[in-house]
Write an enzyme that holds these catalytic residues in place. Structure first.
Site, PDB file in Angstrom:
ATOM      1  N   GLY A   1      51.653  93.768  74.642  1.00 30.88           N
ATOM      2  CA  GLY A   1      51.834  92.799  75.614  1.00 30.88           C
ATOM      3  C   GLY A   1      53.511  92.405  75.866  1.00 30.88           C
TER       4      GLY A   1
ATOM      5  N   TYR B   1      49.694 100.938  68.009  1.00 34.29           N
ATOM      6  CA  TYR B   1      48.835 102.074  68.643  1.00 34.29           C
ATOM      7  C   TYR B   1      47.413 101.990  67.921  1.00 34.29           C
ATOM      8  CZ  TYR B   1      52.965 104.217  70.573  1.00 34.29           C
ATOM      9  OH  TYR B   1      54.154 104.660  71.074  1.00 34.29           O
TER      10      TYR B   1
ATOM     11  N   ASP C   1      47.002  97.031  79.419  1.00 35.69           N
ATOM     12  CA  ASP C   1      47.672  95.841  79.815  1.00 35.69           C
ATOM     13  C   ASP C   1      46.975  95.057  80.665  1.00 35.69           C
ATOM     14  OD1 ASP C   1      49.686  96.303  78.269  1.00 35.69           O
ATOM     15  OD2 ASP C   1      50.669  97.472  79.705  1.00 35.69           O
TER      16      ASP C   1
END
Lengths: 429, 429
Positions: free
Chosen positions: A201, A307, A154
């Site tokens: 996100g 993923y 992130d």
């Protein structure tokens, strides 16, 4: 199978504990490789490297393994394998007041195994864990050097210029949207006009922003990026989209999963019904693509990276791999030099040409603040990245670091490891 | 800009027409590279190569370009660029009876430009177009050699052992699910237990089957594959899934977009409502993941590969690239040797070791039948591939063929081309 274990019984050297924590990443094991290399370089200070299985749970359950440091391929194989070779966890230690028995247990395990070094590899929550554990150990006069190793796709860790793990997701996302945009460029005249790609996100647009690196003067890459930081006003968006379709014939959209409407709610928070009439998982791309089709009439497709984006070691950033390795190696070096209570950090020495080094930041700083996407990185219209953002991002995806292949598939290794014999009673969480 | 064009006024040599048709693929331009190489090798027979923009529309609209064959990088750059460099189309010619004016127009354009060779690069519909056009040209006594060049990611073309385009999608899907399975392996103890990846395949499970290549004795890769050929009985599926989660802690699922329930209907055909209360695009993975979560209570994630899988030149199969190039090159060679009314085909000479060659199959055969996934390639339980399937698939994903990179992104070229001056009036479809 048994690996050569040094006995620390007659030595004043301490053992080290390392574990992986939080979401997986393509380069998480590169940091493990760095830690292994660091320990091998500091055998004067560190006896054995004990690796916790499934993060801090490995400490709580006294569930630890050793790897064969005499295996010549170990470091290279760790450098090239995605996800967490030793298991990661989403398990946050509560405050010491709330859950002192967990802290006490960890120290009990560490004491039983003569562990004096604690290396924890993860994001903000993991740094918080290290921070609390360091505080508790100090309170109990247990000598424990706690060093944080940064990792989060992130890119929201504070105190470091970037987070190891982010560069590879950024590269995956930019490469994928470049390729998909070429697909649309070649097909749009008689087929799909709008493509929507969903990236991770939930609160931060760092990953969505990375897609912007693929936007170029050739009309490729994303045309519109929907950031979680910018309230999604759908009719403003359709106006932009229609303008782009009118100009170039198609429009490529990237949306962060955490997109929020003007009311502040996630678009995906409303229950959706599936073919069985039951509530279905959200999916920003699916919602937005469906609406685009309804409102504009354009044929629309969507992809959801999920993923795949964070596991994609096959397209990892060399810069990211190098940084992930070095924060691991340096963590051990700093520990051997007496440091504690710090997280390793990437320092941007120079932007053009890109030069970086590894420094330290107090754990408490990394644990308790969040590195948000700067407002100056999003364009005024809210749908693009700025040049400043591009300058920051560009070096992070630079370079390739391919795994080797066997029979057409990456030869990712699954690591044999040997359990460290338990000395204590079982512990119940 | 102008490229050297040979004038055919004083020559009995004919010009060639080539176009790309149907869905884009990572290796479609590799066939274009083969055609360019073939034309360069047969300048004794073929004057110029005219490339139709957007497939057969380029012929109908007299919208053709030439590439600079004196550019030393042209072939290599075409070999490494995804999608259709000259535009592709989803436009099927109707029957000659229904739409004779289109056929007449094409011949008018070809006559005006002295075109005697027709190379059409695509799947079943494209071969059908070539077949009909050949028939019409023969009827009108227009000398036209029609050669089909196979390409479809669906692998459903008949008469060829495999379809160029398929091997690269197969590799993308197998690599992606391998990586995602490693993510789950490392995280499942405290996080996601079930992952569902949706791949293309509306009627055929060829792409879903390719994911099965990643399944190995290490418990990685997909645990369950949902084929469109096998009616999806959800409670039978949950039983399998629960058994797998109980055994290994997590379950990795691949689903073909065209999955059908026992009633024969697509799971995605039912209208889904989005956050705005409007009908939303289908998405098999989202539906199945939502239901798994509801029924089993497991934390579930899903990904939708969509166009990413067919545009992913960065992870193309070397075998696929080689075959795509050679079917293009051989198409020209066969044409130069007088062949017509055939499609190039991949012939499997030997399986272990894998050896292949390029042969021909009558266009009519390729156009009018469908290469279904053999029943013997799906396991009895319906959720896996068989060893026979694995033996067939394995060589198709072998080898890597990386593009070059610049600033962290593939240096995919956009091809400068020069329009062939129009000689005729505009045509309205």
């Amino acid at each position: 199978m048994s690996f050569p274990l040094s006995s620390s019984s007659f030595s004043d050297k301490k053992n080290a504990f390392y574990a992986q924590s939080g979401g997986a990443a393509a380069v998480l094991n590169a940091s493990a490789a760095g830690v292994v290399a660091g320990v091998m370089a500091h055998k004067d200070k560190i006896e054995n490297l004990y690796i916790g299985r499934n993060g801090i749970l490995g400490a709580l359950h006294e569930d630890m393994v050793v790897v064969n440091t005499h295996d010549d391929n170990l470091i290279d194989d760790l450098l090239h394998a995605p996800a967490g070779a030793f298991g990661s966890c989403r398990y946050k230690l509560k405050s010491i007041e709330e859950s002192e028995r967990e802290y006490a247990r960890i120290l009990e395990v560490f004491k039983a195994h003569n562990i004096g070094y604690f290396f924890y590899n993860g994001g903000g929550n993991s740094q918080d864990t290290s921070c609390k554990l360091a505080k508790y150990a100090a309170k109990k006069n247990y000598p424990l050097q706690c060093i944080g190793i940064p990792k989060t796709i992130d890119n929201d860790l504070s105190g470091t210029d970037c987070s190891p793990g982010y560069g590879s997701v950024a590269k995956y996302v930019a490469v994928s949207i470049l390729e998909a945009s070429m697909d649309l460029a070649s097909m749009h005249q008689t087929s799909t006009k709008v493509f929507v790609m969903e990236v991770m996100g939930r609160d931060s647009g760092w990953i969505a922003a990375a897609a912007g690196l693929a936007a170029d003067e050739r009309n490729l890459g994303p045309d519109l990026i929907i950031f979680p930081e910018v309230p999604y006003e759908e009719y403003k968006f359709y106006a932009e989209l229609n303008r782009i379709v009118a100009r170039k014939g198609f429009c490529v959209v990237v949306v962060a999963e955490g997109v929020r409407g003007p009311d502040g709610n996630h678009l995906t928070s409303t229950a959706n019904k599936d073919a069985f009439g039951h509530t279905q998982l959200g999916g920003a791309a699916s919602i937005i693509a469906g609406r685009i089709r309804e409102v504009t009439g354009h044929k629309t497709h969507f992809a959801v990276c999920d993923y795949l984006q964070r596991a994609a070691r096959h397209i990892a950033s060399k810069t990211d791999v190098d940084q992930s390795f070095l924060v691991g190696k340096k963590a051990v070096e700093f520990a051997a030099n007496g440091y504690s209570n710090v997280m390793m950090a990437i320092v941007r020495e120079s932007e053009q040409p890109y030069r970086w080094s590894v420094g330290t930041v107090p754990l408490v700083e990394a644990a308790n603040s969040r590195n948000a996407l700067p407002a100056g990185f999003i364009s005024k219209c809210g749908f693009h990245i700025t040049d400043a953002c591009r300058r920051y991002l560009a070096p992070l995806i630079a370079g390739e670091s391919y795994p080797s292949y066997q029979n057409g598939l990456p030869a990712y290794r699954v690591f044999n490891s040997v359990a460290v014999p338990k000395k204590l009673e079982e512990f119940t969480l």
